[in-house]
Design a protein around this motif. Structure first.
Motif, PDB file in Angstrom:
ATOM      1  N   GLN A  80       2.660  10.545   8.901  1.00  0.00           N
ATOM      2  CA  GLN A  80       1.965  10.387  10.181  1.00  0.00           C
ATOM      3  C   GLN A  80       0.766   9.467  10.021  1.00  0.00           C
ATOM      4  N   ASP A  81       0.003   9.695   8.975  1.00  0.00           N
ATOM      5  CA  ASP A  81      -1.157   8.846   8.717  1.00  0.00           C
ATOM      6  C   ASP A  81      -0.718   7.410   8.420  1.00  0.00           C
TER       7      ASP A  81
ATOM      8  N   GLN B  32      -3.007  15.540  10.938  1.00  0.00           N
ATOM      9  CA  GLN B  32      -3.126  14.107  10.672  1.00  0.00           C
ATOM     10  C   GLN B  32      -4.583  13.694  10.440  1.00  0.00           C
TER      11      GLN B  32
ATOM     12  N   GLY C 109       0.011   5.717  11.676  1.00  0.00           N
ATOM     13  CA  GLY C 109      -1.245   5.485  12.402  1.00  0.00           C
ATOM     14  C   GLY C 109      -2.054   4.371  11.764  1.00  0.00           C
ATOM     15  N   THR C 110      -2.109   4.364  10.442  1.00  0.00           N
ATOM     16  CA  THR C 110      -2.840   3.316   9.735  1.00  0.00           C
ATOM     17  C   THR C 110      -2.179   1.965   9.987  1.00  0.00           C
TER      18      THR C 110
ATOM     19  N   CYS D  30       2.155  11.107   3.398  1.00  0.00           N
ATOM     20  CA  CYS D  30       1.573  11.418   4.717  1.00  0.00           C
ATOM     21  C   CYS D  30       2.096  10.394   5.723  1.00  0.00           C
TER      22      CYS D  30
ATOM     23  N   THR E  74      -7.172   9.534   3.165  1.00  0.00           N
ATOM     24  CA  THR E  74      -6.903   8.097   2.985  1.00  0.00           C
ATOM     25  C   THR E  74      -8.210   7.300   2.981  1.00  0.00           C
TER      26      THR E  74
ATOM     27  N   ILE F 106       0.615   4.891   0.562  1.00  0.00           N
ATOM     28  CA  ILE F 106      -0.438   5.702   1.179  1.00  0.00           C
ATOM     29  C   ILE F 106      -0.365   7.165   0.742  1.00  0.00           C
TER      30      ILE F 106
ATOM     31  N   GLU G 268      -5.121  14.066   6.822  1.00  0.00           N
ATOM     32  CA  GLU G 268      -4.411  13.009   6.080  1.00  0.00           C
ATOM     33  C   GLU G 268      -5.271  11.748   6.093  1.00  0.00           C
ATOM     34  N   ALA G 269      -5.765  11.436   7.283  1.00  0.00           N
ATOM     35  CA  ALA G 269      -6.566  10.215   7.433  1.00  0.00           C
ATOM     36  C   ALA G 269      -7.898  10.341   6.699  1.00  0.00           C
TER      37      ALA G 269
ATOM     38  N   ASN H   3      -8.808   3.675  10.284  1.00  0.00           N
ATOM     39  CA  ASN H   3      -8.621   3.280   8.883  1.00  0.00           C
ATOM     40  C   ASN H   3      -7.822   1.982   8.782  1.00  0.00           C
TER      41      ASN H   3
ATOM     42  N   SER I 175      -6.597   7.629  11.767  1.00  0.00           N
ATOM     43  CA  SER I 175      -5.641   6.771  11.057  1.00  0.00           C
ATOM     44  C   SER I 175      -5.737   5.339  11.579  1.00  0.00           C
TER      45      SER I 175
ATOM     46  N   GLY J 100      -3.283   0.595  13.184  1.00  0.00           N
ATOM     47  CA  GLY J 100      -4.615  -0.011  13.100  1.00  0.00           C
ATOM     48  C   GLY J 100      -4.571  -1.402  12.469  1.00  0.00           C
TER      49      GLY J 100
ATOM     50  N   MET K  41       0.844  -1.188   0.000  1.00  0.00           N
ATOM     51  CA  MET K  41       0.000   0.000   0.000  1.00  0.00           C
ATOM     52  C   MET K  41       0.885   1.247   0.000  1.00  0.00           C
TER      53      MET K  41
END
Lengths: 332, 271
Positions: free
Chosen positions: A69-70, B155, A73-74, A67, B162, A64, B158-159, B127, B124, A77, A62
């Motif tokens: 930071q995202d 952020q 974080g993703t 980004c 996404t 992304i 950003e999320a 997601n 995030s 998850g 993937m």
């Protein structure tokens, strides 16, 4: 030392490869074996070494976008749902921009996210100071539960990448873009948390990590010709640090030099100093690293030269600690 | 069987009282933003979410990421009343060795689906859970409860990008739109309006509701579940400090300490 299966670094036909590539090969091998991994990148697949993986395993990859930071974080998850994730970006973006997410989400939750800092150290050469990550090891090392590994060459990078899949918590893997000598072979032992003696010697120990292990090997060989036995220890794992081998080195050789392609504050040198100070022995120690300044543009080799991260620079440091050892030892 | 609106409102009152008791006992914490999202949590945990308190790590459960992590007391009260742990544990909130840390810690508290603390990070995580669910062909849903102030965090956007880009429709963001943040009114500090339009522009399905109307919230979550191909955000208009007159719309109650007298007064208002 044939049992280590090391390459003779004085041999002219030594092969060069970026450790970024070893990362990619490790990922491909994991996917080929059927490991349920997900690889993420933030618009750096071309340079960080995941583009081949993306081609071969598109459903495990993937991108992304820009980004970081995202992305972290993703990844957190995805890991929460029980998967093993590899997140790829430049060292300074991972350790800098995304550090808070790594800290507050990934480490606080002890999540299985492997963070790959590509193009780290001085290997981002031409890009200069703002893109050269020198402090990544220091800031990652302070995070509870984080494992930090800095592989010496592309083969070790591959082994470290595969090993990270078996470590349940977060791991920071630091890779370099510069083509550097491959000094290990498939049979060279590699265990996270266990440093390895690459050259024997009893006068001084050189503790090195990353692509400058090669320079330490060369230094040891040069010193040997001058009658100085310099033990070389590949300290690829900065955390958890192999305190036993450091303690042994301090007792047996009485003088230590650390070498790393990063900040002199808080990296391998800092970690060794912390460990050593708490043994209560006053062993002379010299940290060969980049001393409280940013990098600058230049070829990787030129930069290593500028910062004394060469066999010559290391040899000078060795001579210094050996003379301190003599000064500080009580005469009997 | 789903509880009636009357029952949901009763649950919310119990949770509000729990929150105040926890905060008095702890001597610190965030009353305003906890009270504003209590009705949302009541509807989520008693109506919308598929959960099993006896199996907090059940793989197919719906998840909640409390991005506005300072509202931990409200979530702890909901989890305790829903049966994840003994209600008496609530009195240990913020104390040494407690299961109930100041901000949610999934390693310590049964029912917490993600450790959170730093603002702007929850979406995030939601997601990521959604992407993993899709890969495993699981149909659980992920709710991400956010404070409106978190829309000031980069952020978050950003999320948002996404989620929309990947057509993540198993995520439902819920914004506790109480217009207040720690230092004052959101519109005076760094305005968020038009908040719904911002999310629309990011290709989200936007539902605006009264965040204290349990029927409207239930309907919103049902609508979110049946919205396919894009993520949904429920902008829940709320009152900070809801239910306690002297706290309502008063930014100083973001993290002010309760006294015994004020506690008694608040509990009388929630009798």
């Amino acid at each position: 030392m044939p049992e280590m299966g090391l390459v003779d670094v004085h041999h002219s036909a030594v092969k060069l490869e970026a450790t970024n590539r070893g990362y990619e090969r490790g990922l491909i091998e994991l996917a080929e074996r059927g490991a349920d991994i997900i690889v993420m990148d933030a618009d750096l697949a071309g340079s960080s070494g995941t583009s081949e993986f993306r081609k071969r395993f598109p459903d495990r990859f993937m991108d992304i976008g820009l980004c970081e930071q995202d992305m972290l974080g993703t990844a957190a998850g995805i890991a929460l749902a029980g998967k093993c994730v590899y997140v790829t970006t430049h060292g300074m973006l991972a350790a800098g921009k995304a550090w808070d997410i790594i800290r507050s989400t990934i480490c606080y939750g002890a999540l299985n996210v492997n963070i790959c800092g590509a193009d780290a150290g001085l290997s981002a050469g031409g890009a200069g100071g703002s893109r050269q990550s020198l402090e990544d090891v220091a800031v990652m090392r302070t995070l509870p539960g984080m494992t930090v590994v800095v592989p010496a060459d592309s083969l070790e990078a591959k082994k470290a990448t595969i090993a990270a899949s078996r470590i349940p918590g977060p791991v920071y893997l630091r890779f370099a873009a510069a083509r550097v000598p491959i000094i290990t072979t498939d049979i060279t032992p590699f265990t996270v948390g266990k440093a390895e003696v690459y050259r024997r010697g009893d006068d001084v120990s050189i503790l090195a990590c990353g692509v400058v292990v090669y320079e330490a090997m060369k230094a040891s060989r040069m010193l040997e010709d001058n009658g100085i036995g310099a033990r070389v220890i590949n300290c690829h794992t900065i955390k958890p640090l192999d305190r036993a081998i450091i303690s042994r080195a301090s007792v047996e050789t009485g003088a230590l030099v650390t070498v790393e392609e990063g900040a002199s504050i808080g990296g391998l040198g800092g970690a060794c100093a912390e460990a050593l100070a708490q043994t209560g022995r006053a062993t002379p120690l010299k940290i060969v690293a980049i001393d409280d300044r940013f990098g600058e543009s230049g070829e990787h080799e030129e930069l290593l030269n500028t910062f004394g991260l060469t066999a010559r620079g290391i040899s000078a440091a060795v001579r210094e600690v050996i003379s301190r050892k003599k000064d500080e030892q009580p005469q009997s | 069987m789903s509880p009636t609106p009357v029952e949901l409102r009763e649950v919310a009152t119990v949770l509000r009282r729990d929150v105040l008791t926890m905060l008095l006992e702890a001597g610190s914490g965030h009353p305003g933003g906890s009270l504003s999202c209590v009705d949302i949590l009541a509807v989520l945990y008693w109506h919308a979410m598929k959960v099993n308190p006896e199996r907090p790590t059940w793989e197919d459960r719906d998840r909640l990421v409390l991005s506005k992590a300072h509202a931990a007391p409200a979530l702890y009260a909901a989890l305790a009343r829903r049966g994840y742990f003994d209600v008496r544990e609530l009195l240990t909130f913020r104390k040494l060795k407690s299961k109930l840390q100041g901000f949610p810690d999934m390693q310590k508290t049964p029912g917490i689906d993600a450790s959170v603390g730093s603002p702007g990070q929850g979406l995030s995580i939601a997601n990521g859970l959604a992407i993993a669910a899709r890969r495993d062909r699981k149909n659980f849903r992920i709710y991400c409860l956010m404070g409106d102030g978190e829309a000031q965090e980069g952020q978050t956007w950003e999320a948002a990008m996404t989620a929309a880009h990947h057509g993540i429709d198993n995520v439902c963001a819920v914004i506790d739109r109480n217009h207040m943040m720690g230092d004052g009114n959101t519109e005076e500090i760094a305005s968020l309006a038009p908040l719904g339009d911002k999310w629309k522009t990011f290709n989200w399905h936007v539902i605006s509701v009264d965040g204290h109307d349990v029927e409207a919230l239930s309907a919103a979550f049902n609508e979110a579940s049946s919205t396919k191909g894009k993520p949904t955000v429920v902008i829940a208009k709320t009152v900070k400090g809801k239910g306690v007159p002297f706290m309502e719309n008063r930014p100083e109650w973001h993290d002010r300490k309760l006294t015994e007298d004020l506690y008694e007064e608040a509990m009388r208002a929630l009798a």
